[in-house]
Scaffold this motif. Structure first.
Motif, mmCIF file in Angstrom:
data_model
loop_
_atom_site.group_PDB
_atom_site.id
_atom_site.type_symbol
_atom_site.label_atom_id
_atom_site.label_comp_id
_atom_site.label_asym_id
_atom_site.label_seq_id
_atom_site.Cartn_x
_atom_site.Cartn_y
_atom_site.Cartn_z
ATOM 1 N N ILE A 81 13.813 20.223 33.063
ATOM 2 C CA ILE A 81 14.499 20.131 31.776
ATOM 3 C C ILE A 81 13.963 18.957 30.967
ATOM 4 N N ALA A 82 13.746 17.823 31.630
ATOM 5 C CA ALA A 82 13.211 16.651 30.936
ATOM 6 C C ALA A 82 11.826 16.945 30.371
ATOM 7 N N GLN A 83 10.995 17.624 31.146
ATOM 8 C CA GLN A 83 9.657 17.966 30.670
ATOM 9 C C GLN A 83 9.721 18.949 29.500
ATOM 10 N N GLN A 84 10.645 19.922 29.584
ATOM 11 C CA GLN A 84 10.806 20.863 28.472
ATOM 12 C C GLN A 84 11.278 20.146 27.211
ATOM 13 N N GLY A 85 12.181 19.177 27.400
ATOM 14 C CA GLY A 85 12.637 18.402 26.259
ATOM 15 C C GLY A 85 11.509 17.613 25.627
ATOM 16 N N GLN A 86 10.670 17.012 26.453
ATOM 17 C CA GLN A 86 9.546 16.230 25.937
ATOM 18 C C GLN A 86 8.567 17.118 25.180
ATOM 19 N N GLN A 87 8.431 18.358 25.610
ATOM 20 C CA GLN A 87 7.510 19.294 24.975
ATOM 21 C C GLN A 87 8.155 20.061 23.827
ATOM 22 N N GLY A 88 9.434 19.767 23.542
ATOM 23 C CA GLY A 88 10.115 20.438 22.442
ATOM 24 C C GLY A 88 10.521 21.858 22.752
ATOM 25 N N GLU A 89 10.715 22.172 24.027
ATOM 26 C CA GLU A 89 11.078 23.529 24.427
ATOM 27 C C GLU A 89 12.552 23.659 24.786
ATOM 28 N N ARG A 90 13.290 22.569 24.743
ATOM 29 C CA ARG A 90 14.709 22.587 25.068
ATOM 30 C C ARG A 90 15.377 21.419 24.345
ATOM 31 N N GLY A 91 16.619 21.625 23.920
ATOM 32 C CA GLY A 91 17.354 20.556 23.252
ATOM 33 C C GLY A 91 18.045 21.060 22.000
ATOM 34 N N LEU A 92 18.384 20.133 21.113
ATOM 35 C CA LEU A 92 19.069 20.431 19.857
ATOM 36 C C LEU A 92 18.235 19.889 18.709
ATOM 37 N N ILE A 93 17.970 20.733 17.709
ATOM 38 C CA ILE A 93 17.228 20.303 16.530
ATOM 39 C C ILE A 93 18.099 20.489 15.298
ATOM 40 N N SER A 94 18.132 19.463 14.453
ATOM 41 C CA SER A 94 18.915 19.498 13.217
ATOM 42 C C SER A 94 17.968 19.777 12.050
ATOM 43 N N VAL A 95 18.281 20.824 11.297
ATOM 44 C CA VAL A 95 17.415 21.272 10.208
ATOM 45 C C VAL A 95 18.216 21.289 8.911
ATOM 46 N N GLY A 96 17.741 20.561 7.918
ATOM 47 C CA GLY A 96 18.315 20.633 6.583
ATOM 48 C C GLY A 96 17.508 21.609 5.745
ATOM 49 N N PHE A 97 18.165 22.319 4.846
ATOM 50 C CA PHE A 97 17.443 23.299 4.025
ATOM 51 C C PHE A 97 18.062 23.391 2.641
ATOM 52 N N VAL A 98 17.214 23.636 1.651
ATOM 53 C CA VAL A 98 17.701 23.885 0.302
ATOM 54 C C VAL A 98 18.235 25.313 0.232
ATOM 55 N N GLY A 99 19.168 25.551 -0.702
ATOM 56 C CA GLY A 99 19.854 26.837 -0.749
ATOM 57 C C GLY A 99 18.939 28.032 -0.882
ATOM 58 N N SER A 100 17.867 27.905 -1.661
ATOM 59 C CA SER A 100 16.987 29.047 -1.880
ATOM 60 C C SER A 100 16.187 29.422 -0.645
ATOM 61 N N ALA A 101 16.186 28.569 0.399
ATOM 62 C CA ALA A 101 15.477 28.920 1.640
ATOM 63 C C ALA A 101 16.166 30.068 2.367
ATOM 64 N N ILE A 102 17.427 30.327 2.044
ATOM 65 C CA ILE A 102 18.177 31.391 2.716
ATOM 66 C C ILE A 102 17.552 32.758 2.457
ATOM 67 N N ASN A 103 16.929 32.922 1.318
ATOM 68 C CA ASN A 103 16.486 34.247 0.896
ATOM 69 C C ASN A 103 15.185 34.713 1.532
ATOM 70 N N ALA A 104 14.274 33.807 1.801
ATOM 71 C CA ALA A 104 12.989 34.234 2.352
ATOM 72 C C ALA A 104 12.523 33.352 3.495
ATOM 73 N N ALA A 105 12.540 32.035 3.287
ATOM 74 C CA ALA A 105 11.957 31.135 4.283
ATOM 75 C C ALA A 105 12.701 31.185 5.611
ATOM 76 N N LEU A 106 14.016 30.977 5.588
ATOM 77 C CA LEU A 106 14.766 30.966 6.844
ATOM 78 C C LEU A 106 14.706 32.303 7.576
ATOM 79 N N PRO A 107 14.846 33.450 6.894
ATOM 80 C CA PRO A 107 14.729 34.723 7.613
ATOM 81 C C PRO A 107 13.370 34.943 8.263
ATOM 82 N N ARG A 108 12.325 34.288 7.745
ATOM 83 C CA ARG A 108 11.011 34.379 8.395
ATOM 84 C C ARG A 108 10.916 33.426 9.570
ATOM 85 N N ILE A 109 11.423 32.215 9.391
ATOM 86 C CA ILE A 109 11.187 31.161 10.363
ATOM 87 C C ILE A 109 12.105 31.266 11.578
#
Length: 291
Positions: A81-109
């Protein structure tokens, strides 16, 4: 007592022979003998009875073996688990987004990111680009989907993931709605619904209007693009919004292109010292972008 001693104990319990256990552990026999003796001394009980052809577990050894194996398995899980966390494969990520990202960017990403990193939990928060940059700098966010150019680029790495243009949103029964496209100067004197918060889109709209020779008459202000469209639907004015909003335009609102298009971009931003979670999200956003 340490994990090395537990590993030696479990291996000897499986082989019941010091020589074979030492071979499996890739050590010589004397260190194994010493480690087992010290473990028994620390526990205050014998784990093995020594015999001429090897050893056999005592009652204490048989009772302790399942716990030793479970501890070793938990230690291996902890390491993984520690190795996965170091490699970014496990954990919690906080993402901020502008409102218009809901329409195209977020559904893709988001589907692409969740498919590749199923053990990562996402915390999403809708914000303005200015707020996202401030939260990134304060380490309250890991990554942000922002409108470009950034007013305060800070110590961020930014990649363009979406290129778009502004279009005119107006009531379908508006006098200008009969044309195929509009010049920005056609909007002079029209009540404008504008972004109320300090934002890239607000600044771009105001600058474009000035360059077209007029100062817009601001009728209403709103933070989110979807709210702006609802105000347009209510007949309170017209607005300039990204064309990516076409899929969520409310009934009674028409989007019309400009003869002199205003190009806008969306980017993904993260601190330069971002960890594996943020780097993986940025890579996924770039791969899923429409640029």
């Amino acid at each position: 007592m340490d994990l090395r001693q537990l590993r030696y104990f479990a291996t000897l319990a499986e082989t019941l022979n010091f020589h074979r256990a030492a071979e499996r552990l890739h050590i010589s026999q004397p260190p194994l003998t010493v480690a087992i003796r010290r473990l028994e001394e620390e526990l205050g009980t014998r784990l093995f009875d020594r015999e001429s052809r090897g050893v056999r577990l005592t009652d204490a050894g048989r009772a302790a073996l399942p716990a030793a194996r479970a501890t070793l398995e938990q230690a291996a899980l902890f390491r993984s688990i520690a190795q996965q966390g170091q490699q970014g494969e496990r954990g919690l990520i906080s993402v901020g987004f502008v409102g218009s990202a809901i329409n195209a960017a977020l559904p893709r990403i988001l589907p692409a990111f969740r498919a590749r990193y199923p053990e990562v939990d996402l915390r999403l928060e809708e914000m303005t680009s200015v707020s996202i940059c401030a939260a990134l700098a304060a380490r309250q966010l890991d990554v942000g989907l922002v409108r470009l150019p950034l007013m305060d680029p800070g110590d961020f790495e930014v990649a363009v993931i979406e290129r778009d243009r502004l279009v005119v949103a107006l009531p379908a029964n508006h006098a200008l709605a009969g044309d195929h496209e509009l010049a920005l100067a056609d909007l002079a004197g029209e009540p404008l619904v504008l972004h109320g918060a300090v934002s890239v889109l607000r600044s771009m709209v105001l600058l474009a209007c000035r360059q077209a020779g007029f100062t817009p008459r601001i009728a209403q202000e709103a933070t989110q693009v979807q709210t702006i469209l609802s105000l347009v639907q209510s007949g309170l004015g017209i607005a300039l919004v990204p064309s990516a909003m076409a899929g969520t335009v409310p009934e009674g609102v028409r989007l019309m292109p400009l003869t002199d298009p205003i190009h806008v971009e969306m980017g993904v931003a993260a601190r330069r010292d971002a960890g594996g979670l943020a780097r993986n999200f940025v890579a996924t956003a770039c791969a899923a972008g429409d640029t």
